[in-house]
Write a protein that holds these residues in place. Structure first.
Motif, short mmCIF file in Angstrom:
data_model
loop_
_atom_site.label_atom_id
_atom_site.label_comp_id
_atom_site.label_asym_id
_atom_site.label_seq_id
_atom_site.Cartn_x
_atom_site.Cartn_y
_atom_site.Cartn_z
N PRO A 123 24.17 60.41 29.03
CA PRO A 123 23.74 59.04 28.74
C PRO A 123 22.96 58.94 27.43
O PRO A 123 23.01 57.92 26.74
CB PRO A 123 22.87 58.69 29.94
N ASN A 124 22.24 60.03 27.08
CA ASN A 124 21.55 60.06 25.79
C ASN A 124 22.57 60.34 24.69
O ASN A 124 22.92 61.49 24.42
CB ASN A 124 20.47 61.13 25.77
N GLU A 125 23.02 59.28 24.05
CA GLU A 125 24.07 59.43 23.02
C GLU A 125 23.52 60.00 21.71
O GLU A 125 24.26 60.15 20.74
CB GLU A 125 24.75 58.08 22.78
N TYR A 126 22.22 60.35 21.68
CA TYR A 126 21.65 61.01 20.52
C TYR A 126 21.77 62.53 20.62
O TYR A 126 21.15 63.27 19.86
CB TYR A 126 20.19 60.60 20.32
N PHE B 148 17.80 72.00 24.83
CA PHE B 148 16.80 70.96 24.56
C PHE B 148 15.47 71.56 24.06
O PHE B 148 14.85 71.02 23.13
CB PHE B 148 16.53 70.11 25.80
N LEU B 149 15.05 72.68 24.61
CA LEU B 149 13.76 73.25 24.21
C LEU B 149 13.83 73.94 22.85
O LEU B 149 12.79 74.34 22.31
CB LEU B 149 13.27 74.24 25.27
N ASP B 150 15.03 74.08 22.29
CA ASP B 150 15.15 74.66 20.95
C ASP B 150 14.80 73.65 19.86
O ASP B 150 14.71 74.01 18.68
CB ASP B 150 16.59 75.17 20.72
N ARG C 186 19.82 66.47 15.81
CA ARG C 186 18.93 67.64 15.86
C ARG C 186 17.54 67.29 16.37
O ARG C 186 16.72 68.18 16.59
CB ARG C 186 18.83 68.26 14.46
N SER C 187 17.29 66.02 16.55
CA SER C 187 15.96 65.58 17.00
C SER C 187 15.85 65.65 18.53
O SER C 187 16.86 65.73 19.22
CB SER C 187 15.71 64.14 16.54
#
Length: 770
Positions: A488-491, A568-570, A597-598
């Motif tokens: 759902p997070n398209e970023y 995600f934690l990277d 990359r954010s």
């Protein structure tokens, strides 16, 4: 700085004062519709300033060839365009030879526009000084009839303030329209005929490629000071256009008015050879009824809708205006009368996104329609997907899936995928899960199981087959993984093991297997019919459940949270609070590379899973995940604030829940994302309703009973709503220290309030103290 020119009002959207910079935004905000057609709030008279002309007919679309730089196998052939339909509202006005054009007038004063949501009409009034120094007062009112949903009505009045003058009214139909978002500047319409007879005119046209036949029609009547004139007119026409010209000499102080009825008949509902005759008959009927009586019918129809759908808020006008605006627009977009239709993300207010159906319908809209309409409306929305199951199987086959695996489209008009962006088309596969969840949600709320053996189980089997084939066994993890997805997070595009996608995949398989057993036990004839059709064996179901039982979910022991995806934690985990405000919204300020990359999250993702499947997690787990993910969420999706509002309310964080509620309810009114000029966010409006009913009201279905955990924001004195639960209507009124429940019906209803069982007798007020 968000826009703030809309006046706070309980029942109306009001704009006072004319500003050319607000025209496009107001055209969206003041849009009107009746479920069968709709239009942006364009001026009836000519306007030469920046404007976004838009009229739309439900179900009529054009397959605009997809435009991409590099073609990929499996890519959708076309992007379905919500078509800008022929314009029937137009009225050219000239005074002593000078065209009335608000953009070019010497002076515009007392400009006021009102969208009356209680009664379903749009009005506009202003005084103008033209370049020739003639001063006039203009008033218009229009609506799209709910009773006659192929017809709209306009009354347009001009009063001379400082001298006598020649006033020409020229109502017209215009088929020479284009879409703002055409990929190739294609011609979308072929005009087949232009006709007129007495005071009626007709343009019959056909869409290119899809071959929808549409008759755009109008009839008109002139009056001075209320006295109808029977006068000659001049007629002007060409291949795309027909105009009636009425010329009258009007005295200072007198008012000349034009009543115009218009609209569309289409071959979706009538034989294409009879479109003109149907239009003639309909125009004759509404003309006989007259504008005012038709408006009275409109008011009654809206009163009936509001009787069930209204939410009242005492003590907070902006919050009240916000929720009614959302409820109003949802009902303007979809009323459940036509099972072939669905709820487009822009409704009838713009062209962005194309298509008529997203996963928004299943995830956000069905709960609203379940609780505020007859359950047949929600059943129609489910049936819509069943009717497109064959196309979903075709969509999956194009991507290499087999054996009846079904992948429902991200965006569609007819069941075919038609989304323009590959990272969404191929990767945002979690949409499949929302289709299955809606079937579960419908049964949970209505207790109507019949849909599943009749239609739903075939859909579930196709979806389960897809998830089984989409998962990959990882030797390194000794688990099944799902690679290359967008959640759902398209970023975040092309990530591995998106928690929400993996979780809903597991749930879908388990839910399908459970229902196969139930249908086999209780509906043997349906079971036999379905198994013969889909060729499903018990061995195949065992293969599915092996995948579900061994699904991988990324988890951080250090943070004690499920990770949104493997990497995600990277990321450089800088919270939104530490992001320079000048960089917002990031989707308009940053490159896509930088966004990907954010750590920033467009909308609820992992938390979307916690919303759908909250019974699988403790409140402590929700709190941990909420505290971890919300600080990285930029809420640049209209679907985000409502989910966070519901979860904040569950956690007792009422100030935060209220802030999110206000954002979702006034997303368009206050233009939080600086894009309202493109159209409204219709499907997310259902999330506003959920924010109050499921968030503040705490409504759930638990143990087969309606359950409430009522809370109230400190800004409110009280709020109320109604729920149609299994054909019984429950009125809920939440106040500071107590909640009233009242049942409309003939039999008692057991509900849970703060997990305590309460029996409510019909027509008896029950008060629960908090």
């Amino acid at each position: 700085m968000n826009q703030d020119y809309i006046k706070a009002d309980h029942w109306s959207i009001i704009e006072e004062g004319f500003d050319v910079n607000q025209v496009k935004s107001s055209e969206s905000l003041f849009s009107i519709g009746n479920g069968a057609m709709g239009q942006r709030a364009n001026f009836e008279e000519h306007y030469s300033g920046p404007t976004f002309q838009g009229s739309y007919i439900a179900g009529v679309y054009y397959p605009d060839k997809t435009r991409v730089g590099w073609w990929k196998n499996g890519y959708p052939e076309y992007f379905a365009k919500v078509l800008n339909a022929p314009n029937w509202i137009g009225i050219n006005v000239s005074i002593n030879g000078e065209a009335l054009d608000v953009f070019k007038c010497k002076k515009i004063e007392k400009f006021r526009r009102e969208l009356n949501m209680k009664e379903g009409w749009l009005s506009r009034s202003f005084t103008a000084t033209l370049q020739n120094s003639i001063e006039i007062e203009v008033e218009s009112k229009r609506f799209l009839s709910l009773d006659f949903d192929e017809v709209g009505a306009i009354v347009y009045k001009v009063k001379l303030l400082n001298r006598d003058a020649q006033i020409n009214f020229s109502p017209y139909l215009d088929n020479g329209i284009t879409n703002e978002d055409s990929n190739w500047d294609d011609k979308f319409w072929d005009v087949l005929s232009v006709n007129h007879e007495d005071n009626q005119a007709f343009i019959v046209s056909r869409t290119m490629k899809t071959h929808f036949y549409v008759c755009t029609a109008m009839c008109s009547q002139i009056a001075i000071n209320g006295k109808v004139l029977n006068q000659e007119k001049q007629i002007s026409e060409n291949i795309n256009y027909v105009e009636f010209q009425y010329k009258n000499y009007v005295k200072k102080g007198d008012t000349i008015s034009l009543t115009k009825f218009g609209g569309y008949t289409t071959d979706r509902n009538h034989d294409k050879k009879e479109l003109i005759s149907v239009a003639k008959k309909t125009l004759h009927e509404v003309s006989k009824i007259g504008f005012q009586s038709l408006l009275d019918l409109q008011k009654a129809a809206w009163a009936k809708i509001w009787e069930m759908a209204d939410i009242t808020i005492d003590g907070d006008v902006k919050a009240q205006q916000g929720i009614r605006f959302n409820i109003f627009q949802l009902n303007q977009t979809y009323l459940g009368k036509d099972a072939r239709l669905n709820i487009g993300p822009k409704g009838f207010t713009g062209e962005k996104y194309g298509g008529s159906t997203y996963w928004d319908t299943e995830a956000y809209c069905i709960p609203f329609y379940l609780a505020t309409k007859d359950q047949k409306v929600a059943r129609n929305l489910l049936a819509y997907r069943f009717q497109q199951l064959d196309k979903a199987i075709e969509n999956a086959e194009k991507l290499g899936f087999k054996n009846g695996a079904a992948l429902y489209p991200m965006v569609t008009m007819n069941g075919e995928e038609c989304h323009n962006e590959w990272e969404i088309t191929f990767e945002e596969i979690h949409r499949n899960g929302a289709i299955a969840f809606a079937i579960y949600n419908y049964h949970r709320f209505t207790s109507d199981y019949s849909y599943i053996p009749e239609k739903g189980l075939e859909v579930l089997i196709g979806i389960a087959r897809f998830w089984h084939q989409r998962a990959t066994f990882s030797k390194a993890k000794n688990k099944y993984v799902i690679l290359g997805v967008t959640g759902p997070n398209e970023y975040e595009n092309n990530v591995n093991n998106n928690f929400y996608t993996n979780y809903i995949a597991k749930w879908c398989i388990k839910y399908t297997a459970e229902n196969i057993e139930l249908v086999e036990a209780d509906y043997p004839s349906d079971f036999t019919r379905i198994m013969n059709k889909v060729k499903l064996s018990k061995a195949e179901v065992t293969q599915w459940t092996t995948v579900a039982d061994n699904m991988y979910f990324p988890y951080s022991e250090a943070e004690q949270v499920y990770l949104q995806q493997d990497g995600f934690l990277d990321k450089e985990l800088i919270t939104v609070a530490d992001l320079d405000k000048s960089q917002r919204p990031i989707n308009q300020k940053w490159s896509w590379d930088r966004i990907l990359r954010s750590p920033y999250i467009k909308q609820a993702d992992t938390l979307q899973g916690f919303y759908f499947f909250e019974e699988d997690f403790t409140v402590e787990e929700l709190e941990r995940h909420f505290d971890f993910y919300e600080p990285f969420t930029v809420h640049e999706s209209s679907l985000s604030p409502c989910v966070h509002s519901i979860q904040a309310a569950k956690l007792g964080r009422m100030e935060q829940a209220y802030t999110f509620y206000l954002r979702t309810s006034r997303l368009d009114l206050d233009d939080y994302n600086h894009e309202v000029h493109e159209g409204l966010h219709i499907t997310s409006m259902a999330g506003t309703w959920m924010s109050i009913v499921e968030g503040f009201g705490g409504m759930r279905v638990k143990n087969n009973k309606l359950s409430f955990d009522p809370k109230i924001p400190k800004q409110w004195n009280a709020y109320s709503f109604k729920i149609n639960f299994r054909n019984q209507i429950l009125k809920v009124n939440v106040q500071k220290n107590k909640t009233h429940f009242e049942l409309v019906g003939n039999t008692a209803l057991d509900i849970l309030v703060n997990d305590k069982l309460i029996s409510i007798q019909p027509n008896t007020l029950i008060t629960v103290k908090s």
